[in-house]
Design a protein around this motif. Sequence first.
Motif, PDB file in Angstrom:
ATOM      1  N   PHE A  45       0.831  -1.215   0.000  1.00 34.49           N
ATOM      2  CA  PHE A  45       0.000   0.000   0.000  1.00 34.49           C
ATOM      3  C   PHE A  45       0.862   1.262   0.000  1.00 34.49           C
ATOM      4  O   PHE A  45       0.546   2.237  -0.696  1.00 34.49           O
ATOM      5  CB  PHE A  45      -0.944   0.003   1.198  1.00 34.49           C
ATOM      6  CG  PHE A  45      -2.056  -0.999   1.098  1.00 34.49           C
ATOM      7  CD1 PHE A  45      -2.800  -1.128  -0.068  1.00 34.49           C
ATOM      8  CD2 PHE A  45      -2.354  -1.831   2.173  1.00 34.49           C
ATOM      9  CE1 PHE A  45      -3.828  -2.058  -0.159  1.00 34.49           C
ATOM     10  CE2 PHE A  45      -3.385  -2.764   2.086  1.00 34.49           C
ATOM     11  CZ  PHE A  45      -4.113  -2.879   0.914  1.00 34.49           C
ATOM     12  N   ILE A  48       2.397   1.691  -3.501  1.00 31.67           N
ATOM     13  CA  ILE A  48       1.411   2.222  -4.452  1.00 31.67           C
ATOM     14  C   ILE A  48       1.265   3.728  -4.262  1.00 31.67           C
ATOM     15  O   ILE A  48       1.213   4.499  -5.227  1.00 31.67           O
ATOM     16  CB  ILE A  48       0.051   1.522  -4.257  1.00 31.67           C
ATOM     17  CG1 ILE A  48       0.140   0.066  -4.708  1.00 31.67           C
ATOM     18  CG2 ILE A  48      -1.060   2.250  -5.035  1.00 31.67           C
ATOM     19  CD1 ILE A  48      -1.092  -0.763  -4.392  1.00 31.67           C
ATOM     20  N   ASP A  49       1.245   4.154  -3.000  1.00 29.40           N
ATOM     21  CA  ASP A  49       1.143   5.582  -2.704  1.00 29.40           C
ATOM     22  C   ASP A  49       2.378   6.326  -3.202  1.00 29.40           C
ATOM     23  O   ASP A  49       2.268   7.405  -3.808  1.00 29.40           O
ATOM     24  CB  ASP A  49       0.978   5.770  -1.192  1.00 29.40           C
ATOM     25  CG  ASP A  49       0.646   7.208  -0.821  1.00 29.40           C
ATOM     26  OD1 ASP A  49      -0.049   7.878  -1.594  1.00 29.40           O
ATOM     27  OD2 ASP A  49       1.082   7.648   0.264  1.00 29.40           O
ATOM     28  N   THR A  52       2.511   6.941  -7.002  1.00 27.78           N
ATOM     29  CA  THR A  52       1.461   7.766  -7.616  1.00 27.78           C
ATOM     30  C   THR A  52       2.003   8.845  -8.551  1.00 27.78           C
ATOM     31  O   THR A  52       1.507   8.999  -9.676  1.00 27.78           O
ATOM     32  CB  THR A  52       0.572   8.394  -6.519  1.00 27.78           C
ATOM     33  OG1 THR A  52      -0.087   7.347  -5.799  1.00 27.78           O
ATOM     34  CG2 THR A  52      -0.466   9.322  -7.122  1.00 27.78           C
ATOM     35  N   LEU A  65      -9.761   4.281 -11.739  1.00 30.34           N
ATOM     36  CA  LEU A  65      -8.721   3.416 -11.185  1.00 30.34           C
ATOM     37  C   LEU A  65      -7.645   4.244 -10.492  1.00 30.34           C
ATOM     38  O   LEU A  65      -7.148   3.878  -9.421  1.00 30.34           O
ATOM     39  CB  LEU A  65      -8.103   2.559 -12.287  1.00 30.34           C
ATOM     40  CG  LEU A  65      -7.005   1.577 -11.844  1.00 30.34           C
ATOM     41  CD1 LEU A  65      -7.566   0.577 -10.840  1.00 30.34           C
ATOM     42  CD2 LEU A  65      -6.410   0.851 -13.050  1.00 30.34           C
ATOM     43  N   GLY A  66      -7.284   5.381 -11.097  1.00 33.90           N
ATOM     44  CA  GLY A  66      -6.279   6.247 -10.497  1.00 33.90           C
ATOM     45  C   GLY A  66      -6.730   6.813  -9.158  1.00 33.90           C
ATOM     46  O   GLY A  66      -5.953   6.859  -8.201  1.00 33.90           O
ATOM     47  N   ARG A  69      -6.738   4.115  -6.591  1.00 33.90           N
ATOM     48  CA  ARG A  69      -5.358   3.876  -6.165  1.00 33.90           C
ATOM     49  C   ARG A  69      -4.939   4.890  -5.100  1.00 33.90           C
ATOM     50  O   ARG A  69      -4.269   4.545  -4.121  1.00 33.90           O
ATOM     51  CB  ARG A  69      -4.436   3.961  -7.378  1.00 33.90           C
ATOM     52  CG  ARG A  69      -2.978   3.614  -7.083  1.00 33.90           C
ATOM     53  CD  ARG A  69      -2.125   3.742  -8.326  1.00 33.90           C
ATOM     54  NE  ARG A  69      -2.041   5.118  -8.795  1.00 33.90           N
ATOM     55  CZ  ARG A  69      -2.435   5.534  -9.988  1.00 33.90           C
ATOM     56  NH1 ARG A  69      -2.948   4.690 -10.856  1.00 33.90           N
ATOM     57  NH2 ARG A  69      -2.311   6.809 -10.332  1.00 33.90           N
ATOM     58  N   ASN A  70      -5.355   6.134  -5.255  1.00 35.44           N
ATOM     59  CA  ASN A  70      -5.018   7.159  -4.264  1.00 35.44           C
ATOM     60  C   ASN A  70      -5.678   6.885  -2.915  1.00 35.44           C
ATOM     61  O   ASN A  70      -5.080   7.107  -1.863  1.00 35.44           O
ATOM     62  CB  ASN A  70      -5.452   8.542  -4.775  1.00 35.44           C
ATOM     63  CG  ASN A  70      -4.600   9.022  -5.931  1.00 35.44           C
ATOM     64  OD1 ASN A  70      -3.453   8.608  -6.088  1.00 35.44           O
ATOM     65  ND2 ASN A  70      -5.155   9.902  -6.759  1.00 35.44           N
ATOM     66  N   LEU A  72      -6.335   4.137  -1.600  1.00 32.41           N
ATOM     67  CA  LEU A  72      -5.753   2.981  -0.899  1.00 32.41           C
ATOM     68  C   LEU A  72      -4.873   3.423   0.274  1.00 32.41           C
ATOM     69  O   LEU A  72      -4.552   2.615   1.147  1.00 32.41           O
ATOM     70  CB  LEU A  72      -4.928   2.129  -1.869  1.00 32.41           C
ATOM     71  CG  LEU A  72      -5.708   1.289  -2.886  1.00 32.41           C
ATOM     72  CD1 LEU A  72      -4.750   0.589  -3.843  1.00 32.41           C
ATOM     73  CD2 LEU A  72      -6.596   0.266  -2.183  1.00 32.41           C
TER      74      LEU A  72
END
Length: 384
Positions: A45, A48-49, A52, A65-66, A69-70, A72
């Motif tokens: 996690f 992924i951050d 970004t 999806l973007g 993702r944020n 998360l």
Amino acid sequence: MDKMDLLNIVTIISLFISSFLIFFLLTVKTAHKISNRLFAAFLIFTSIDAATPLLNSISEGPSNLGMLRNTLAFLQIPVFYLYVLSVCYSDFKLRPKYLLHLLPFLVVNAILLPRFYSVDLASKIDFLTNRQNMIELQITHILFHIQVIAYFVAIFLLLRKAKNIYLENNAGTHLNSYHWLFQFTVVLTVLYTVALVKNIFKFSDYPYISEWIKIGGLVFHLFIVCWYLYKALNYPELFRNIDSKLKLVSTIISEEKNTNDEVSDENKYHEELLKLKSFMMKEKPFLNPSLTIQDIAKEVEIPVRDLSVLINHQLGQHFYDFVNIYRIEYAKDILKDSTKNKVTILEILYEVGFNSKSSFNTAFKKHTGNTPTEYRNSLQSKTL
């Protein structure tokens, strides 16, 4: 090299190291699989951050999806909290009630549903272009930082309780791992504080400051990931030695305060104390570095609850300190033995039940006022 190039290079290096550590955590053979998987999930996690900015630079535009993702990021601290629980308590298991930790993530996505997830691309672009004025994003950032503060307070309280229970019931084998977990939490607190400052400037009249803080945060994150890797490779076995059902002695005393006959209790404690001291002197269980109060209770046939109250309340010592006194006295006997002058301090500390030089030196100085080396030198000077 411009700012974006630096940002991308730092991000790629950080992602590479994180990926290696995640692979290690998921594949290493250990009895603590849940802890490793939760730590791996936390790293996923956070990676992924961290990725970004890089992903945004190569994407064609905003997307559902973007944004997902944020958001998360709202799973990072809950997963870390569960990781701390799993490391502290040997009987930790994933339970349905932990799904409640998904609530902030779900709430935030519900807030973004009307004016982001449900609209066309042009509206999404307009939404992000005017992000400083969008109440949804402001609420999202406020909720994130409230979540961070609440969870870190809960984590520090959990660590304090776990440490106290550990000291009351264990002899110190893995106390250093508690220190690592505490340091880990402190470092993360600093990192999320930096993120808080960054977001304050993000919605201010100085958004460019936010960008530079973002770069500093990513560089800091890179060093933290390297630290994680170092710890994981050098200390794969982490502190997880207490049962979550164990209670602090103060709680036990409070529960029993109005139910016991004080005179009979004093007689019972006196008998149990004599029995305990006799056992410690004859059998020397303190030589076992992994000794727990449960081990002694079984041998002397005293209920764990009663033995814990006897040592931690009646004697006014943590079990950790109680055991270390016997270890130090045994170490002093070795140091006084002229036939063992060539035995090193390191050999002595392992022989008497310690597992690190720092804990041995600290306990020895606390009990004698000198370090082991100073104590040995003072003995040798007296014989000259």
